[in-house]
Design an enzyme around this catalytic site. Structure first.
Site, PDB file in Angstrom:
ATOM      1  N   TYR A 176      -7.085   7.802   8.818  1.00 28.75           N
ATOM      2  CA  TYR A 176      -6.541   6.585   9.734  1.00 28.75           C
ATOM      3  C   TYR A 176      -5.885   7.582  10.789  1.00 28.75           C
ATOM      4  O   TYR A 176      -5.106   8.479  10.414  1.00 28.75           O
ATOM      5  CB  TYR A 176      -5.301   5.781   8.844  1.00 28.75           C
ATOM      6  CG  TYR A 176      -5.946   4.940   7.976  1.00 28.75           C
ATOM      7  CD1 TYR A 176      -6.514   3.756   8.062  1.00 28.75           C
ATOM      8  CD2 TYR A 176      -5.693   5.207   6.536  1.00 28.75           C
ATOM      9  CE1 TYR A 176      -6.950   2.921   7.401  1.00 28.75           C
ATOM     10  CE2 TYR A 176      -6.063   4.382   5.610  1.00 28.75           C
ATOM     11  CZ  TYR A 176      -6.868   3.199   5.925  1.00 28.75           C
ATOM     12  OH  TYR A 176      -7.090   2.384   4.969  1.00 28.75           O
ATOM     13  N   ASP A 204     -11.262  -0.735  10.899  1.00 27.55           N
ATOM     14  CA  ASP A 204     -11.074  -2.060  10.986  1.00 27.55           C
ATOM     15  C   ASP A 204      -9.822  -2.498  10.431  1.00 27.55           C
ATOM     16  O   ASP A 204      -9.264  -3.574   9.977  1.00 27.55           O
ATOM     17  CB  ASP A 204     -12.038  -2.454   9.838  1.00 27.55           C
ATOM     18  CG  ASP A 204     -11.857  -1.866   8.433  1.00 27.55           C
ATOM     19  OD1 ASP A 204     -10.877  -1.126   8.364  1.00 27.55           O
ATOM     20  OD2 ASP A 204     -12.753  -2.159   7.480  1.00 27.55           O
ATOM     21  N   SER A 270     -18.541  -2.386   7.122  1.00 31.16           N
ATOM     22  CA  SER A 270     -17.626  -2.577   6.307  1.00 31.16           C
ATOM     23  C   SER A 270     -16.421  -3.454   6.557  1.00 31.16           C
ATOM     24  O   SER A 270     -15.925  -3.540   7.542  1.00 31.16           O
ATOM     25  CB  SER A 270     -16.707  -1.316   5.667  1.00 31.16           C
ATOM     26  OG  SER A 270     -15.971  -1.380   4.633  1.00 31.16           O
ATOM     27  N   HIS A 272     -13.721  -3.701   4.888  1.00 29.59           N
ATOM     28  CA  HIS A 272     -12.543  -3.019   4.163  1.00 29.59           C
ATOM     29  C   HIS A 272     -12.475  -3.661   2.743  1.00 29.59           C
ATOM     30  O   HIS A 272     -11.252  -4.066   2.042  1.00 29.59           O
ATOM     31  CB  HIS A 272     -11.252  -3.226   4.724  1.00 29.59           C
ATOM     32  CG  HIS A 272     -10.227  -2.061   4.588  1.00 29.59           C
ATOM     33  ND1 HIS A 272     -10.127  -1.333   5.561  1.00 29.59           N
ATOM     34  CD2 HIS A 272      -9.321  -2.007   3.579  1.00 29.59           C
ATOM     35  CE1 HIS A 272      -9.173  -0.327   5.249  1.00 29.59           C
ATOM     36  NE2 HIS A 272      -8.689  -0.678   3.993  1.00 29.59           N
ATOM     37  N   ARG A 310     -22.739  -4.414  -6.743  1.00 27.39           N
ATOM     38  CA  ARG A 310     -22.545  -4.165  -8.156  1.00 27.39           C
ATOM     39  C   ARG A 310     -23.704  -3.964  -8.750  1.00 27.39           C
ATOM     40  O   ARG A 310     -23.841  -3.369 -10.193  1.00 27.39           O
ATOM     41  CB  ARG A 310     -21.871  -5.334  -8.668  1.00 27.39           C
ATOM     42  CG  ARG A 310     -20.443  -5.941  -8.288  1.00 27.39           C
ATOM     43  CD  ARG A 310     -19.341  -4.697  -8.567  1.00 27.39           C
ATOM     44  NE  ARG A 310     -18.167  -5.282  -8.030  1.00 27.39           N
ATOM     45  CZ  ARG A 310     -17.707  -4.709  -6.729  1.00 27.39           C
ATOM     46  NH1 ARG A 310     -18.280  -3.994  -5.939  1.00 27.39           N
ATOM     47  NH2 ARG A 310     -16.557  -5.265  -6.589  1.00 27.39           N
TER      48      ARG A 310
END
Length: 383
Positions: A176, A204, A270, A272, A310
């Site tokens: 970050y 994001d 993404s 997040h 998954r």
């Protein structure tokens, strides 16, 4: 028109009322019904990535599990990340020689060789799942020969994580960043000295994540400040390091196009993990948008994606759109409850699933996969 609207309303209500399964019902609870409360199931009895979630939920203190599990707001984006893959159905081809599919698993990420087209996404606080922190993630990635991207807000420091790396192991470093050049240069220097081969800049989370579940247990967002993140800022960052800077958190085709204009080497689709803003689309939906509106982007830079993955079939669908490599965060944090062996087991499971799902879809070579293997018309009845 009124009848059509009424039908849609009724359908929407039915969908809204449908119970959400964080883990699918594949018999886990019945199979381990006699296991003492809090005890981890035997690792060799876990058959899929959702099993690691179930095991961690039973084993970890509620606060620790909540940190990994929580999403933003009502967690609709978190839920959508998990469910979206089932809206797009495979179109399996038959009579295809798929016997060499496993040999096509290896890939490159920014020129570095790996054994499979997936990686461990940056996720903070490995110590919430294992007292050894990120040790199991580093060692498991090395054993499985996949990329690991440590989080800047990991339980272990950048330097401590580096001590567990194999001599030839490639890692990237997530960060970050704000307008403090002194701090930025310091973290870049630490990443370079620790052997990181790229910087993954999360873009994001310009503001705090709206995490209700996490707030109840005092495990909210670790990055809570308002942060100035612009394209000019990215251009400036490139002057502070020789490492390639990947942008994590791209969520629209417009920003993907901007990334090409600014010569970004790779973008990372993404939201997040559904933890920042509820209502954001899944990375799969963003990848579909890019494929439909600007498919050339997939050849102009490398595109990665994570969010709700998954199963092997989930990876196959992202690869079919042109995604170069697929990230997984929570499944590996849950696997890390078992340490190195748990992470390695999760890697092996996913490698096997990708290979057999691709084979059953009639894909002979993962490097030659194309979008036609999937019906990209969403089927909401399967959501």
């Amino acid at each position: 028109m009124r009848t059509a609207l009424l039908s849609f309303s009724v359908l929407g209500g039915a969908l809204a009322a449908r119970p959400f399964l964080n883990e699918p019902d594949t018999g886990f609870d019945e199979y381990f019904a006699d296991l003492p409360a809090g005890e981890l199931p035997p690792l060799d009895k876990l058959v899929g990535l959702p099993d690691f979630d179930a095991a961690a939920r039973r084993h970890l203190p509620t606060q620790n599990y909540t940190y990994y599990r929580n999403g933003a707001g009502g967690e609709w984006s978190y839920r959508n990340n998990l469910e979206v893959y089932n809206r797009y159905r495979l179109r399996p081809r038959t009579m295809v020689d798929i016997t060499n599919i496993e040999s096509t698993l290896p890939t490159t990420i920014l020129g570095h060789n790996f054994s499979a087209p997936f990686f461990i996404s940056p996720a903070a606080r490995g110590g919430y799942g294992n007292t050894d922190g990120e040790k199991g993630l580093v060692e498991g990635a090395a054993a499985g020969d996949i990329l690991y991207i440590p989080a800047q807000l990991a339980s272990l420091t950048i330097e401590e994580i580096a001590t567990f790396k194999k001599d030839d192991q490639v890692t990237f470093q997530q960060v970050y960043l704000d307008s403090n050049d002194t701090a930025t240069k310091e973290v870049f220097a630490r990443a370079e000295k620790s052997g990181s081969k790229a910087i993954v800049f999360t873009v994001d989370s310009a503001a705090d994540g709206n995490r209700h579940r996490a707030a109840r247990y005092g495990v909210g967002s670790a990055d809570s400040a308002y942060t100035l993140i612009t394209w000019d800022f990215y251009d400036h960052l490139r002057t502070l390091t020789d490492l390639p800077i990947v942008l994590k958190g791209i969520q629209t085709v417009e920003d993907a196009q901007k990334a090409v204009e600014h010569q970004v080497p790779a973008i990372y689709l993404s939201n997040h993990g559904g933890r920042q803003i509820d209502g954001a689309r899944s990375p799969l939906e963003v990848a579909i948008e890019i494929h439909e509106q600007a498919p050339e982007i997939f050849s102009q830079l490398e595109v990665y994606a994570d969010g709700g993955v998954r199963y092997g079939a989930d990876v196959v669908k992202l690869l079919a759109l042109g995604v170069k490599a697929v990230g997984l965060g929570r499944p590996f944090m849950y696997a890390n409850v078992y340490g190195t062996e748990g992470v390695k087991r999760a890697i092996d499971i996913l490698k096997h699933e990708i290979a057999i799902d691709a084979a059953n879809a009639g894909i002979a070579d993962l490097k030659k996969i194309d979008p036609s293997i999937v019906d990209w018309t969403p089927n909401w009845a399967l959501a």
